[in-house]
Design an enzyme around this catalytic site. Sequence first.
Site, PDB file in Angstrom:
ATOM      1  N   ALA A 249     -28.031   9.983 -10.330  1.00  0.00           N
ATOM      2  CA  ALA A 249     -28.907   8.832 -10.065  1.00  0.00           C
ATOM      3  C   ALA A 249     -28.307   7.502 -10.522  1.00  0.00           C
ATOM      4  CB  ALA A 249     -30.254   9.043 -10.735  1.00  0.00           C
ATOM      5  N   ALA A 250     -27.009   7.476 -10.739  1.00  0.00           N
ATOM      6  CA  ALA A 250     -26.378   6.276 -11.305  1.00  0.00           C
ATOM      7  C   ALA A 250     -26.590   5.035 -10.434  1.00  0.00           C
ATOM      8  CB  ALA A 250     -24.888   6.522 -11.520  1.00  0.00           C
ATOM      9  N   GLY A 251     -26.280   5.160  -9.144  1.00  0.00           N
ATOM     10  CA  GLY A 251     -26.421   4.017  -8.253  1.00  0.00           C
ATOM     11  C   GLY A 251     -27.862   3.594  -8.069  1.00  0.00           C
ATOM     12  N   ASP A 252     -28.764   4.551  -7.990  1.00  0.00           N
ATOM     13  CA  ASP A 252     -30.183   4.234  -7.823  1.00  0.00           C
ATOM     14  C   ASP A 252     -30.747   3.562  -9.072  1.00  0.00           C
ATOM     15  OD1 ASP A 252     -30.137   5.409  -5.308  1.00  0.00           O
ATOM     16  OD2 ASP A 252     -30.672   7.381  -6.097  1.00  0.00           O
TER      17      ASP A 252
END
Length: 305
Positions: A249-252
């Site tokens: 979920a890094a980008g989100d």
Amino acid sequence: MNKVTIVGSLNVDTTLRIKRMPLPGETLAAEGKSSAAGGKGANQAVSAARSGAQTAFIGEVGKDNSGQMMLSEMKANGIDVAGIRENDQVGTGTASILLDENGQNSILIYGGANQQLSPADVEAAQDKITTADFVVAQFETPQAATLRAFQLAKENGVATILNPAPAQKIDPEVLKLTDLIIPNETESAELTGVIITDETSMLISAAKFAQMGVRNLIITVGAKGAFYCTQDGYNFIPAFKVNAVDTTAAGDTFIGALSSQLKPDMSNIEKALVYAQRASSLAVQKMGALPSIPTKEQILAAGQN
């Protein structure tokens, strides 16, 4: 406090932990299995909400146990779910995630009810758009719904953020209505034809996006950092160095956190970007999508260490 409305996906994620990615035709044993709420839209909404934004959601789930789980998760994070429709014909979206011991992942997505989100659904919840500071969308729901959301946003002076993931051909009308586009380096290359290698290639990409109608750009470059370019300037902000265990979920997390802090005129983009980078650096140090997303208090505390 920013008001953020997410138009996007809601998935139940099933993660299989493995030593390495399988080769074609190979069978590997999983070392662990877990399920959690996810989906790019849900992740971004929870990130925005945990960073203090007044957050609303427009999306679709199935009328099933997974759908109830997603609604409960959104409510538990203080997100307005009045714009989420329950579909009694199609099940809730799912994602199957392979996660190796280095924290890298491969993801397979079944869109399910997410793919049924229509312009009519968006119109039914348009009050969530017209009263927002930002409307954020991705590509795990149909572009027709995104287009209608962005049309309503621009008609009411609301800023729009597009995360073009997964990368696909974009309706030119969507781009013309986008105030800020946030691809990663791979998505940027697919959309512009320019491979990201250095600052020069990033500036060329920014010019390409400007030709498409988008004048503000952030390109995320994984563990290296993020590049931004607006009408007022550009810079590359290095990422915080951490030991990643799960990048799911890094980008989100980055996008949700950014939307909670960014001013609609983009005037504080560098400060907001640093905040979002720190949020992302915390998320990758924990397992899972939603469970890994930090709160504003945790992000600010990390900045003091």
